[in-house]
Design an enzyme around this catalytic site. Structure first.
Site, PDB file in Angstrom:
ATOM      1  N   ASP A 197     -40.325   8.888 -30.161  1.00 25.32           N
ATOM      2  CA  ASP A 197     -39.382   8.874 -31.273  1.00 25.32           C
ATOM      3  C   ASP A 197     -39.595   7.664 -32.175  1.00 25.32           C
ATOM      4  OD1 ASP A 197     -36.862   9.926 -32.583  1.00 25.32           O
ATOM      5  OD2 ASP A 197     -36.293   7.867 -32.146  1.00 25.32           O
TER       6      ASP A 197
ATOM      7  N   ASP B 170     -28.491   7.987 -32.433  1.00 30.91           N
ATOM      8  CA  ASP B 170     -29.714   7.468 -33.063  1.00 30.91           C
ATOM      9  C   ASP B 170     -29.436   6.082 -33.654  1.00 30.91           C
ATOM     10  OD1 ASP B 170     -32.320   7.238 -33.899  1.00 30.91           O
ATOM     11  OD2 ASP B 170     -32.163   8.693 -35.524  1.00 30.91           O
TER      12      ASP B 170
END
Length: 435
Positions: free
Chosen positions: A152, A307
């Site tokens: 990610d 996130d």
């Protein structure tokens, strides 16, 4: 430590509990949940008017430690998490050095255990150096404490490599968390491509850049009988594809983030190019947002993850094209979701709690997200009626990068306990975590 919390509304979706009850904690674990518990020893706390829930679980955040501590570190990040009601967080591997080996994974686990305010579960890199070329040491990282693998921050562009990563992860009982993005299609885009980007003269990032990789991952899962988890879903067609895949029995899970539920691409114009609105994937349209909410309501989207992506102010105080992407999300996540989903009448509070506790925990097999007797006493106490204003200067995170600064919200985390000990109480972090 023995503690009795009396008279709270207890909401635990994992046990289908929703009622005014007492919660007894002994030796850091849930000992009993029942009405009117009689208790003579230990601390007794009156929680009348508060809602007691399992500590929130975040399976996608960035703590920046090691190597990027000027943005965030494990101490500041976990204090921010505690303030937001999170008791378990999973941090991504894009650190410096990259968390692609057991030494870095062990460093994160050890520092979090010794200095952190909440439980930290490292996510190891899928590829060495996040380069998408050679598999990282998956088995060794798992033995060191990694709970998943992910590149990610960067997409895994090579489909053959993605298949290999999924297969090896499965061999070790892990899951790949994929940042779905075709970098060739993004091609320097800094916000959602559409009317607003054209009006502002900013280069756009097309929805299909995300959707191509979502489709790819679904097809790989179907073809090879594998599973994967899609990070930060942001578009209507991504949700539609996942919905269809689940109907066909394909083993795919996904998340979305609070900022996609609370803001759209129009914010870039309304806030006059405020770089706090720059995030990857970008804020999308109202139509995309409505489909995300629908996906949360019908079970297509499995959980909400922050996130959390803190940055130094110097990385945001530049032109929009040059600004770092990311929003500091721990300390606003619950409030934004409560506002967007519960107060709007889309979901009841129990469903929201499930999306932020037991469901993310189940995706990665974490020992979290429940108030079951014998479970760790990881708890958040929330005042659902408290109106307040988000102020980034109050953040415990080093990252003050939030477009929600000044926004009026309802719902406030009042206390957070980890293993039955106060880590955040009455608006203050526990003294042992103070600088």
């Amino acid at each position: 430590m023995k503690l009795l919390i009396k008279g709270a509304r207890v909401v635990d979706p994992s046990q289908k509990i929703d009622g005014v009850l007492d919660v007894l904690i002994e030796e850091g674990k849930i000992a009993k949940i029942a009405p009117n518990i009689d208790y003579a020893a230990g601390e007794v706390v009156d929680a009348d008017g508060l809602t007691l829930i399992p500590g929130l679980v975040d399976i996608h955040c960035h703590l920046r430690d090691p190597g990027l501590e000027y943005k965030e570190d494990i101490v500041s990040g976990t204090k921010a998490a505690a303030r937001g009601g999170f008791t378990s967080v999973c941090c991504m591997a894009n650190t410096k050095p990259v968390a692609d080996n057991p030494a870095v994974i062990a460093y994160i686990r050890d520092k979090a255990k010794n200095e952190g305010a909440v439980h930290v579960y490292p996510i190891g890199a899928a590829s060495k150096g996040l380069e998408g070329k050679e598999l990282a040491e998956i088995g060794e990282m798992k033995r060191a404490g990694a709970v998943a693998i992910s590149d990610d921050g960067k997409p895994i562009m090579n489909t053959g490599f993605m298949r290999l990563a999924m297969e090896y992860a499965a061999d070790f009982g892990l899951k790949v968390l994929d940042h779905c993005e075709d970098s060739g299609l993004v091609d320097g885009g800094v916000m959602n491509e559409g009317y607003v980007s054209t009006k502002l003269g900013l280069r756009g990032s097309v929805n299909v850049a995300e959707e191509i990789h979502v489709a790819r991952d679904i097809l790989l899962c179907e073809q090879y009988g594998l599973s994967a988890h899609i990070c930060h879903v942001s578009t209507k067609r991504s949700v539609e594809m996942v919905r269809l895949a689940k109907k066909r029995g394909i083993k795919i899970t996904c998340e979305t983030a609070p900022h996609y539920l609370a803001a759209t691409d129009t914010w870039v114009a309304e806030k006059e190019y405020d770089t706090a609105t720059r995030v990857n994937p970008p804020l999308r349209t109202k139509e995309d947002q409505e489909e995300l909410i629908k996906g949360l309501c019908d079970g297509t989207i499995d959980c909400i993850a922050t996130d959390h992506a803190p940055h130094h102010r110097d990385e945001k105080m530049v032109e929009y094209d040059l600004a770092a992407s990311g929003i500091s999300g721990f300390e606003t996540a619950f409030q934004l979701c409560y506002q967007a989903l519960v107060l709007s009448g889309k979901l009841d509070v129990s469903r929201l709690i499930a999306l932020m506790t037991v469901q993310p925990a189940q995706i990665l097999g974490l020992p979290a997200g429940t108030l079951a007797v014998g479970a760790a006493a990881d708890i958040a106490l929330v005042d659902l009626d408290c109106a307040q204003t988000i102020r980034v200067e109050d953040f415990l995170s080093k990252g003050k990068n939030s477009p929600f600064d000044g926004m009026a919200v309802t719902g406030r985390v009042v206390h957070t306990l980890v293993d039955g000990e106060w880590v955040y109480r009455d608006g203050c972090i526990a003294p042992r975590f103070e600088d």
